[in-house]
Design a protein around this motif. Structure first.
Motif, PDB file in Angstrom:
ATOM      1  N   ALA A  98       0.815  -1.218   0.000  1.00  0.00           N
ATOM      2  CA  ALA A  98       0.000   0.000   0.000  1.00  0.00           C
ATOM      3  C   ALA A  98       0.845   1.262   0.000  1.00  0.00           C
ATOM      4  O   ALA A  98       0.456   2.276  -0.588  1.00  0.00           O
ATOM      5  CB  ALA A  98      -0.937  -0.009   1.209  1.00  0.00           C
ATOM      6  N   ALA A  99       1.997   1.235   0.659  1.00  0.00           N
ATOM      7  CA  ALA A  99       2.813   2.443   0.766  1.00  0.00           C
ATOM      8  C   ALA A  99       3.314   2.926  -0.584  1.00  0.00           C
ATOM      9  O   ALA A  99       3.611   4.114  -0.764  1.00  0.00           O
ATOM     10  CB  ALA A  99       3.994   2.196   1.697  1.00  0.00           C
ATOM     11  N   ARG A 100       3.393   2.022  -1.565  1.00  0.00           N
ATOM     12  CA  ARG A 100       3.927   2.390  -2.875  1.00  0.00           C
ATOM     13  C   ARG A 100       2.830   2.557  -3.933  1.00  0.00           C
ATOM     14  O   ARG A 100       3.132   2.694  -5.122  1.00  0.00           O
ATOM     15  CB  ARG A 100       4.943   1.345  -3.335  1.00  0.00           C
ATOM     16  CG  ARG A 100       6.133   1.228  -2.395  1.00  0.00           C
ATOM     17  CD  ARG A 100       7.219   0.337  -2.951  1.00  0.00           C
ATOM     18  NE  ARG A 100       7.798   0.902  -4.172  1.00  0.00           N
ATOM     19  CZ  ARG A 100       8.763   0.324  -4.875  1.00  0.00           C
ATOM     20  NH1 ARG A 100       9.250  -0.846  -4.483  1.00  0.00           N
ATOM     21  NH2 ARG A 100       9.236   0.904  -5.954  1.00  0.00           N
ATOM     22  N   LEU A 101       1.585   2.552  -3.496  1.00  0.00           N
ATOM     23  CA  LEU A 101       0.486   2.755  -4.438  1.00  0.00           C
ATOM     24  C   LEU A 101       0.612   4.134  -5.084  1.00  0.00           C
ATOM     25  O   LEU A 101       0.796   5.140  -4.406  1.00  0.00           O
ATOM     26  CB  LEU A 101      -0.857   2.636  -3.714  1.00  0.00           C
ATOM     27  CG  LEU A 101      -2.111   2.814  -4.572  1.00  0.00           C
ATOM     28  CD1 LEU A 101      -2.219   1.717  -5.616  1.00  0.00           C
ATOM     29  CD2 LEU A 101      -3.360   2.834  -3.686  1.00  0.00           C
ATOM     30  N   SER A 102       0.497   4.184  -6.395  1.00  0.00           N
ATOM     31  CA  SER A 102       0.698   5.425  -7.141  1.00  0.00           C
ATOM     32  C   SER A 102      -0.413   5.608  -8.158  1.00  0.00           C
ATOM     33  O   SER A 102      -0.678   4.708  -8.973  1.00  0.00           O
ATOM     34  CB  SER A 102       2.053   5.390  -7.854  1.00  0.00           C
ATOM     35  OG  SER A 102       2.124   6.348  -8.878  1.00  0.00           O
ATOM     36  N   LEU A 103      -1.057   6.766  -8.126  1.00  0.00           N
ATOM     37  CA  LEU A 103      -2.087   7.054  -9.125  1.00  0.00           C
ATOM     38  C   LEU A 103      -1.491   7.094 -10.532  1.00  0.00           C
ATOM     39  O   LEU A 103      -2.116   6.634 -11.493  1.00  0.00           O
ATOM     40  CB  LEU A 103      -2.770   8.386  -8.810  1.00  0.00           C
ATOM     41  CG  LEU A 103      -3.711   8.426  -7.601  1.00  0.00           C
ATOM     42  CD1 LEU A 103      -4.357   9.799  -7.496  1.00  0.00           C
ATOM     43  CD2 LEU A 103      -4.775   7.348  -7.678  1.00  0.00           C
ATOM     44  N   ARG A 104      -0.300   7.633 -10.651  1.00  0.00           N
ATOM     45  CA  ARG A 104       0.336   7.687 -11.963  1.00  0.00           C
ATOM     46  C   ARG A 104       0.596   6.283 -12.510  1.00  0.00           C
ATOM     47  O   ARG A 104       0.382   6.020 -13.696  1.00  0.00           O
ATOM     48  CB  ARG A 104       1.644   8.481 -11.890  1.00  0.00           C
ATOM     49  CG  ARG A 104       1.441   9.969 -11.679  1.00  0.00           C
ATOM     50  CD  ARG A 104       2.761  10.715 -11.690  1.00  0.00           C
ATOM     51  NE  ARG A 104       2.576  12.145 -11.519  1.00  0.00           N
ATOM     52  CZ  ARG A 104       2.294  12.983 -12.499  1.00  0.00           C
ATOM     53  NH1 ARG A 104       2.179  12.533 -13.735  1.00  0.00           N
ATOM     54  NH2 ARG A 104       2.128  14.276 -12.263  1.00  0.00           N
ATOM     55  N   ALA A 105       1.036   5.390 -11.629  1.00  0.00           N
ATOM     56  CA  ALA A 105       1.297   4.019 -12.070  1.00  0.00           C
ATOM     57  C   ALA A 105       0.004   3.317 -12.455  1.00  0.00           C
ATOM     58  O   ALA A 105      -0.043   2.573 -13.444  1.00  0.00           O
ATOM     59  CB  ALA A 105       2.022   3.248 -10.973  1.00  0.00           C
ATOM     60  N   VAL A 106      -1.055   3.559 -11.698  1.00  0.00           N
ATOM     61  CA  VAL A 106      -2.352   2.967 -12.038  1.00  0.00           C
ATOM     62  C   VAL A 106      -2.814   3.480 -13.395  1.00  0.00           C
ATOM     63  O   VAL A 106      -3.251   2.708 -14.264  1.00  0.00           O
ATOM     64  CB  VAL A 106      -3.392   3.296 -10.947  1.00  0.00           C
ATOM     65  CG1 VAL A 106      -4.799   2.889 -11.406  1.00  0.00           C
ATOM     66  CG2 VAL A 106      -3.049   2.581  -9.643  1.00  0.00           C
ATOM     67  N   ALA A 107      -2.722   4.793 -13.594  1.00  0.00           N
ATOM     68  CA  ALA A 107      -3.133   5.385 -14.868  1.00  0.00           C
ATOM     69  C   ALA A 107      -2.309   4.806 -16.019  1.00  0.00           C
ATOM     70  O   ALA A 107      -2.854   4.477 -17.082  1.00  0.00           O
ATOM     71  CB  ALA A 107      -2.976   6.898 -14.813  1.00  0.00           C
ATOM     72  N   ARG A 108      -1.014   4.678 -15.819  1.00  0.00           N
ATOM     73  CA  ARG A 108      -0.145   4.154 -16.878  1.00  0.00           C
ATOM     74  C   ARG A 108      -0.546   2.730 -17.261  1.00  0.00           C
ATOM     75  O   ARG A 108      -0.626   2.395 -18.450  1.00  0.00           O
ATOM     76  CB  ARG A 108       1.312   4.193 -16.405  1.00  0.00           C
ATOM     77  CG  ARG A 108       2.316   3.712 -17.454  1.00  0.00           C
ATOM     78  CD  ARG A 108       3.742   3.941 -17.011  1.00  0.00           C
ATOM     79  NE  ARG A 108       4.050   3.215 -15.775  1.00  0.00           N
ATOM     80  CZ  ARG A 108       4.264   3.801 -14.594  1.00  0.00           C
ATOM     81  NH1 ARG A 108       4.189   5.117 -14.471  1.00  0.00           N
ATOM     82  NH2 ARG A 108       4.540   3.078 -13.541  1.00  0.00           N
ATOM     83  N   GLU A 109      -0.802   1.881 -16.260  1.00  0.00           N
ATOM     84  CA  GLU A 109      -1.166   0.495 -16.553  1.00  0.00           C
ATOM     85  C   GLU A 109      -2.508   0.388 -17.257  1.00  0.00           C
ATOM     86  O   GLU A 109      -2.749  -0.551 -18.022  1.00  0.00           O
ATOM     87  CB  GLU A 109      -1.190  -0.323 -15.254  1.00  0.00           C
ATOM     88  CG  GLU A 109       0.165  -0.543 -14.629  1.00  0.00           C
ATOM     89  CD  GLU A 109       1.105  -1.318 -15.549  1.00  0.00           C
ATOM     90  OE1 GLU A 109       0.637  -2.247 -16.231  1.00  0.00           O
ATOM     91  OE2 GLU A 109       2.307  -0.983 -15.601  1.00  0.00           O
TER      92      GLU A 109
END
Length: 230
Positions: free
Chosen positions: A32-43
């Motif tokens: 959870a500490a590394r959850l990233s909106l940018r990473a979610v959007a990218r995937e």
């Protein structure tokens, strides 16, 4: 609602679900500490600005995931509760449902009962979902203690003021001794599940299902869910 509005609403629901699914995948892979909106959007092949229309911040997304996890756990516990009649067995089946859900959803369990996420404070919106299992256990105790033959747990004199305070806030219709025992049992239930899930029982407990059922049965007895003569 017009056809166009209905289509937009369905699309929003589907995209929201896709965002959450990808976020859960990231929870499993990165924590959870590394959850990233940018990473979610990218995937998902989205630009970050588009995702922000659904979840304005990482904390908003975490809150949605936490509420979903608590609700899913609560639904499992409530279904188990409906399948049993006797208070003692209802207690056991609810506790077993909590364990079963945690084993099936380890990363979501870690999100709600594991290490706190740095920089995140759960808002009040999470409380109703988080309370579902606790309210079930209180309800079981309430039903059981309608029987005058049930033994009440002991209560130390020095704990009485705190016990009365907890009872007033959680279950004013239950004796303070029972509420104190319930709070302790609630904490111990999640301690048992967490020890199993996070590896503390490795090379200690082998038949974990039998051990768990026995342990939560002892918790039920501590709350007074057996007749005084038992």
């Amino acid at each position: 609602m017009s056809t166009a509005q209905g289509a937009r609403a369905r699309a929003r629901i589907e995209i929201t679900a896709a965002i959450k699914d990808e976020a859960r995948r990231q929870l499993a892979a990165e924590g959870a500490a590394r959850l990233s909106l940018r990473a979610v959007a990218r995937e998902l092949g989205m630009v970050s600005s588009a995702l922000y229309r659904y979840f304005p911040s990482r904390d908003d997304l975490l809150t949605a995931l936490i509420i979903d996890a608590y609700d899913s756990l609560g639904e499992s516990a409530e279904a188990a509760h409906e399948a049993a009649d006797d208070p003692f067995e209802r207690w056991i089946t609810v506790c077993e449902a909590v364990r079963g859900w945690a084993l099936d959803h380890p990363h979501e369990y870690a999100l709600i009962y594991g290490t706190p996420v740095p920089g995140y404070t759960a808002p009040a919106a999470t409380v109703p979902a988080a309370a579902r299992v606790g309210l079930l256990l209180i309800g079981i105790a309430r039903d059981a203690h309608r029987d005058p033959e049930l033994a009440r747990p002991p209560l130390a004199d020095e704990l009485r003021p705190e016990a009365e305070r907890m009872a007033a806030g959680l279950a004013p219709d239950l004796p303070p001794a029972v509420v104190t025992a319930l709070v302790a049992a609630w904490a111990q239930l999640y301690g048992l599940v967490g020890f199993e899930l996070f590896g503390q029982f490795n090379r200690v407990v082998e038949d974990r299902e039998t051990f768990f059922r026995h342990a939560v049965g002892q918790l039920a007895r501590g709350v007074g869910l057996v007749p005084a003569s038992s």
